[in-house]
Scaffold this motif. Structure first.
Motif, PDB file in Angstrom:
ATOM      1  N   TYR A 246      17.893  18.603   1.186  1.00 22.58           N
ATOM      2  CA  TYR A 246      18.346  17.345   0.978  1.00 22.58           C
ATOM      3  C   TYR A 246      17.829  16.966  -0.214  1.00 22.58           C
ATOM      4  O   TYR A 246      16.616  16.809  -0.794  1.00 22.58           O
ATOM      5  CB  TYR A 246      18.139  16.339   2.039  1.00 22.58           C
ATOM      6  N   PRO A 247      18.597  15.961  -1.172  1.00 28.14           N
ATOM      7  CA  PRO A 247      18.309  15.185  -2.166  1.00 28.14           C
ATOM      8  C   PRO A 247      17.298  13.907  -1.429  1.00 28.14           C
ATOM      9  O   PRO A 247      17.791  13.447  -0.311  1.00 28.14           O
ATOM     10  CB  PRO A 247      19.437  14.532  -2.836  1.00 28.14           C
ATOM     11  N   ILE A 248      15.992  13.403  -1.906  1.00 31.28           N
ATOM     12  CA  ILE A 248      15.356  12.480  -1.283  1.00 31.28           C
ATOM     13  C   ILE A 248      14.771  11.439  -2.008  1.00 31.28           C
ATOM     14  O   ILE A 248      14.970  11.349  -3.161  1.00 31.28           O
ATOM     15  CB  ILE A 248      14.086  13.252  -0.616  1.00 31.28           C
ATOM     16  N   GLY A 249      14.356  10.281  -1.395  1.00 34.63           N
ATOM     17  CA  GLY A 249      13.821   9.167  -2.049  1.00 34.63           C
ATOM     18  C   GLY A 249      12.830   8.432  -1.254  1.00 34.63           C
ATOM     19  O   GLY A 249      12.526   8.768  -0.111  1.00 34.63           O
ATOM     20  N   LEU A 250      12.163   7.713  -2.041  1.00 32.57           N
ATOM     21  CA  LEU A 250      10.842   6.807  -1.306  1.00 32.57           C
ATOM     22  C   LEU A 250      11.335   5.458  -1.802  1.00 32.57           C
ATOM     23  O   LEU A 250      11.501   4.925  -2.974  1.00 32.57           O
ATOM     24  CB  LEU A 250       9.686   7.187  -1.829  1.00 32.57           C
ATOM     25  N   VAL A 251      11.196   4.385  -0.776  1.00 27.37           N
ATOM     26  CA  VAL A 251      11.359   3.137  -0.870  1.00 27.37           C
ATOM     27  C   VAL A 251      10.219   2.452  -0.825  1.00 27.37           C
ATOM     28  O   VAL A 251       9.556   2.503   0.331  1.00 27.37           O
ATOM     29  CB  VAL A 251      12.663   2.511   0.086  1.00 27.37           C
ATOM     30  N   ILE A 252       9.449   2.072  -1.641  1.00 27.39           N
ATOM     31  CA  ILE A 252       8.252   1.398  -1.753  1.00 27.39           C
ATOM     32  C   ILE A 252       8.309  -0.148  -1.582  1.00 27.39           C
ATOM     33  O   ILE A 252       8.860  -0.753  -2.445  1.00 27.39           O
ATOM     34  CB  ILE A 252       7.259   1.655  -2.677  1.00 27.39           C
ATOM     35  N   ALA A 253       8.128  -0.618  -0.231  1.00 27.36           N
ATOM     36  CA  ALA A 253       8.716  -1.828  -0.082  1.00 27.36           C
ATOM     37  C   ALA A 253       8.189  -2.505   1.367  1.00 27.36           C
ATOM     38  O   ALA A 253       8.115  -1.816   2.225  1.00 27.36           O
ATOM     39  CB  ALA A 253      10.196  -2.264   0.149  1.00 27.36           C
ATOM     40  N   PRO A 254       7.813  -3.775   1.404  1.00 27.35           N
ATOM     41  CA  PRO A 254       7.914  -4.594   0.313  1.00 27.35           C
ATOM     42  C   PRO A 254       6.558  -4.659  -0.195  1.00 27.35           C
ATOM     43  O   PRO A 254       5.472  -4.770   0.026  1.00 27.35           O
ATOM     44  CB  PRO A 254       8.174  -5.981   0.943  1.00 27.35           C
ATOM     45  N   ILE A 255       6.433  -4.562  -1.714  1.00 26.28           N
ATOM     46  CA  ILE A 255       5.399  -4.446  -2.422  1.00 26.28           C
ATOM     47  C   ILE A 255       4.704  -5.897  -2.487  1.00 26.28           C
ATOM     48  O   ILE A 255       5.246  -6.739  -2.753  1.00 26.28           O
ATOM     49  CB  ILE A 255       5.691  -3.956  -3.904  1.00 26.28           C
ATOM     50  N   MET A 256       3.380  -5.869  -2.207  1.00 20.28           N
ATOM     51  CA  MET A 256       2.542  -6.891  -2.089  1.00 20.28           C
ATOM     52  C   MET A 256       1.331  -6.972  -2.782  1.00 20.28           C
ATOM     53  O   MET A 256       0.545  -5.784  -2.588  1.00 20.28           O
ATOM     54  CB  MET A 256       2.205  -7.338  -0.886  1.00 20.28           C
ATOM     55  N   PRO A 257       0.762  -7.998  -3.728  1.00 20.59           N
ATOM     56  CA  PRO A 257      -0.485  -7.805  -4.354  1.00 20.59           C
ATOM     57  C   PRO A 257      -1.742  -8.284  -3.415  1.00 20.59           C
ATOM     58  O   PRO A 257      -2.332  -9.234  -3.540  1.00 20.59           O
ATOM     59  CB  PRO A 257      -0.415  -8.747  -5.403  1.00 20.59           C
ATOM     60  N   ILE A 258      -2.004  -7.564  -2.416  1.00 13.29           N
ATOM     61  CA  ILE A 258      -2.924  -7.731  -1.442  1.00 13.29           C
ATOM     62  C   ILE A 258      -4.261  -7.576  -2.282  1.00 13.29           C
ATOM     63  O   ILE A 258      -4.439  -6.967  -3.189  1.00 13.29           O
ATOM     64  CB  ILE A 258      -2.814  -7.007  -0.186  1.00 13.29           C
ATOM     65  N   ASP A 259      -5.390  -7.816  -1.500  1.00  7.91           N
ATOM     66  CA  ASP A 259      -6.709  -7.337  -2.207  1.00  7.91           C
ATOM     67  C   ASP A 259      -6.799  -6.129  -2.292  1.00  7.91           C
ATOM     68  O   ASP A 259      -6.438  -5.116  -1.512  1.00  7.91           O
ATOM     69  CB  ASP A 259      -7.857  -7.991  -0.843  1.00  7.91           C
ATOM     70  N   ASP A 277       4.654  18.086  -3.032  1.00  7.35           N
ATOM     71  CA  ASP A 277       4.223  18.896  -4.012  1.00  7.35           C
ATOM     72  C   ASP A 277       4.974  20.289  -4.402  1.00  7.35           C
ATOM     73  O   ASP A 277       4.491  21.071  -4.853  1.00  7.35           O
ATOM     74  CB  ASP A 277       2.783  19.435  -3.525  1.00  7.35           C
ATOM     75  N   PHE A 278       6.293  20.001  -4.495  1.00  4.75           N
ATOM     76  CA  PHE A 278       7.288  20.931  -5.156  1.00  4.75           C
ATOM     77  C   PHE A 278       8.362  20.396  -5.724  1.00  4.75           C
ATOM     78  O   PHE A 278       8.659  19.005  -5.713  1.00  4.75           O
ATOM     79  CB  PHE A 278       7.744  21.776  -3.922  1.00  4.75           C
ATOM     80  N   ASP A 279       9.130  21.021  -6.588  1.00  4.92           N
ATOM     81  CA  ASP A 279      10.364  20.572  -7.120  1.00  4.92           C
ATOM     82  C   ASP A 279      11.566  20.171  -6.370  1.00  4.92           C
ATOM     83  O   ASP A 279      11.792  20.934  -5.530  1.00  4.92           O
ATOM     84  CB  ASP A 279      10.745  21.460  -8.242  1.00  4.92           C
ATOM     85  N   CYS A 280      11.981  19.054  -6.548  1.00  5.30           N
ATOM     86  CA  CYS A 280      13.078  18.514  -5.659  1.00  5.30           C
ATOM     87  C   CYS A 280      13.780  17.303  -6.395  1.00  5.30           C
ATOM     88  O   CYS A 280      13.185  16.906  -7.344  1.00  5.30           O
ATOM     89  CB  CYS A 280      12.788  18.236  -4.369  1.00  5.30           C
ATOM     90  N   ASP A 281      15.031  17.057  -5.938  1.00  4.26           N
ATOM     91  CA  ASP A 281      15.861  15.822  -6.229  1.00  4.26           C
ATOM     92  C   ASP A 281      15.328  14.605  -5.652  1.00  4.26           C
ATOM     93  O   ASP A 281      15.195  14.498  -4.518  1.00  4.26           O
ATOM     94  CB  ASP A 281      17.132  16.217  -6.030  1.00  4.26           C
ATOM     95  N   PHE A 282      14.390  13.784  -6.379  1.00  3.52           N
ATOM     96  CA  PHE A 282      13.365  12.929  -5.800  1.00  3.52           C
ATOM     97  C   PHE A 282      13.735  11.631  -6.726  1.00  3.52           C
ATOM     98  O   PHE A 282      13.663  11.448  -7.839  1.00  3.52           O
ATOM     99  CB  PHE A 282      12.055  13.251  -6.188  1.00  3.52           C
ATOM    100  N   THR A 283      13.825  10.202  -5.925  1.00  3.77           N
ATOM    101  CA  THR A 283      14.121   9.332  -6.557  1.00  3.77           C
ATOM    102  C   THR A 283      13.017   8.102  -5.958  1.00  3.77           C
ATOM    103  O   THR A 283      12.370   8.419  -4.761  1.00  3.77           O
ATOM    104  CB  THR A 283      15.515   8.401  -6.611  1.00  3.77           C
ATOM    105  N   PHE A 284      12.807   6.862  -6.688  1.00  5.09           N
ATOM    106  CA  PHE A 284      11.890   5.935  -6.167  1.00  5.09           C
ATOM    107  C   PHE A 284      12.807   4.423  -6.421  1.00  5.09           C
ATOM    108  O   PHE A 284      13.359   4.363  -7.209  1.00  5.09           O
ATOM    109  CB  PHE A 284      10.604   5.772  -6.778  1.00  5.09           C
ATOM    110  N   GLU A 285      12.591   3.698  -5.306  1.00  2.29           N
ATOM    111  CA  GLU A 285      12.953   2.401  -5.377  1.00  2.29           C
ATOM    112  C   GLU A 285      12.060   1.123  -4.861  1.00  2.29           C
ATOM    113  O   GLU A 285      11.337   1.688  -3.952  1.00  2.29           O
ATOM    114  CB  GLU A 285      14.184   2.440  -4.269  1.00  2.29           C
ATOM    115  N   LEU A 286      11.710   0.504  -5.989  1.00  6.24           N
ATOM    116  CA  LEU A 286      10.748  -0.528  -5.743  1.00  6.24           C
ATOM    117  C   LEU A 286      11.067  -1.925  -5.691  1.00  6.24           C
ATOM    118  O   LEU A 286      11.806  -2.393  -6.397  1.00  6.24           O
ATOM    119  CB  LEU A 286       9.789  -0.456  -7.164  1.00  6.24           C
TER     120      LEU A 286
END
Length: 358
Positions: A246-259, A277-286
């Motif tokens: 599959y095409p994949i993605g990571l949603v990093i959420a909710p981002i917080m400026p913690i200590d 650690d391999f080539d793939c169709d990869f996206t990020f949402e922040l």
């Protein structure tokens, strides 16, 4: 599979499965073939089933908000999606349109963005008229253009998949639609039954992840982040290596400026690098943390002892065109956070795309 990915398997190999204490069916839901399919799955798990006398959910309120929350979160209700669900809403920047196979989430995230946005007790409602919901999507497609659909806005579809089978049905459907793409996101890890589906590259599978202090303290009832990353790896690996391709993605959420947030998020990126650690169709949402007055009230009634930072005095106010108020981080904080994440992703994952920061 690399040694790096093996080190992520610290927990049991069994996926995290939510099992409700009660499963309610409305009469109309039981009349539909998909409702019967869900009933068969629920009965196979020996879960207690109740047929309601009418197409109305009752008996879900406790003596206070906290007890109501507890009752609702232990309940799966199989119902028919109302006519309003057939008029789709746009959902930028995630996708062109959103549709729903369920509403309500089995997880216990103390920052839950559903708080205050759904009416009534937060019971998990799965829809028995899924085939009709899918058939309706074709009316929103644009000939000759790709139309994207998000199916995860008001639930965690993987978190209830063992009970409904609805996410797999969505993936199969989109596999037959050349001009339509599906997107879903989860904090669970039970992906084995999705690996062999004929998705034809038209479904992007994403996992929502966060730094360890946030995931451990604020994301109750979910799979460990390491298990989510391992599941994402399985989904992305080529079929020839036992994956889903599959095409994949990571949603990093909710981002917080913690200590020490730079240290904790750097460690998260280390874990992501080990898993993907391999080539793939990869996206990020922040997505940075934000809340509304209504969501704050709901969250504090559900989680009165939360350590989540909901102090309006440290935030900037953002208003939408309808007059709604949202509390976000100050401009300089947002710039600092965004710069860190975009630089880390560019350095570590040069082939990946950052779809948006918000």
């Amino acid at each position: 599979m690399s040694s790096g990915s093996t080190s992520l398997q610290n927990a049991s190999d069994a996926p995290r499965l939510w099992l409700p204490e009660r499963v309610l069916f409305t009469p109309s839901a039981l009349e539909l073939p998909w409702g019967q399919q869900i009933l068969s799955r629920v009965e196979a798990l020996n879960l207690p089933v109740e047929t309601l006398p009418r197409d109305r959910l009752t008996g879900l309120r406790g003596e206070d908000d906290r007890e109501t929350y507890a009752i609702a979160k232990r309940t799966l209700a199989v119902v028919v999606a109302p006519p309003s669900h057939f008029k789709l809403s746009p959902i930028p920047p995630s996708a062109d349109w959103q549709f729903h196979l369920a509403e309500g989430c089995p997880a216990h995230c103390q920052y839950c963005y559903l708080a205050g946005s759904l009416q009534g007790p937060p019971v998990i409602r799965a829809y028995a008229n899924l085939p009709q919901i899918l058939e309706n999507l074709a009316a929103y497609e644009r000939p000759g253009q790709i139309t994207s659909y998000e199916v995860s806005c008001y639930t965690d579809p993987l978190g209830i998949e063992h009970l409904t089978g609805s996410l797999a049905e969505c993936i199969r459907y989109f596999g037959t639609r050349p001009d339509a793409h599906l997107r879903w996101v989860s904090k669970f890890d039970g992906v084995d039954r999705l690996l062999d589906l004929p998705h034809n590259g038209r479904t992007r599978c994403r996992m929502s992840v966060n730094a360890a202090p946030i995931a451990q303290k604020l994301e109750g009832g979910t799979a460990f982040v390491a298990k989510r990353l391992q599941a994402l790896r399985q989904l992305a690996l080529p079929r020839s290596q036992g994956g889903g391709g599959y095409p994949i993605g990571l949603v990093i959420a909710p981002i917080m400026p913690i200590d020490d947030w730079q240290i904790h998020y750097s460690q998260l990126f280390d874990a992501i690098e080990a898993a993907i650690d391999f080539d793939c169709d990869f996206t990020f949402e922040l997505i940075s943390h934000r809340f509304t007055p209504g969501s704050k009230d709901a969250l504090l009634s559900w989680y009165p002892n939360t350590t989540l930072d909901l102090d309006e005095s440290t935030r900037s106010v953002k208003r939408n065109k309808f007059g709604g108020t949202k509390y976000v981080y100050a401009t300089e904080t947002m710039k600092t956070l965004r710069r860190f994440f975009e630089q880390e992703i560019a350095r570590r994952f040069p082939q990946a795309r950052v779809l948006y920061w918000t």
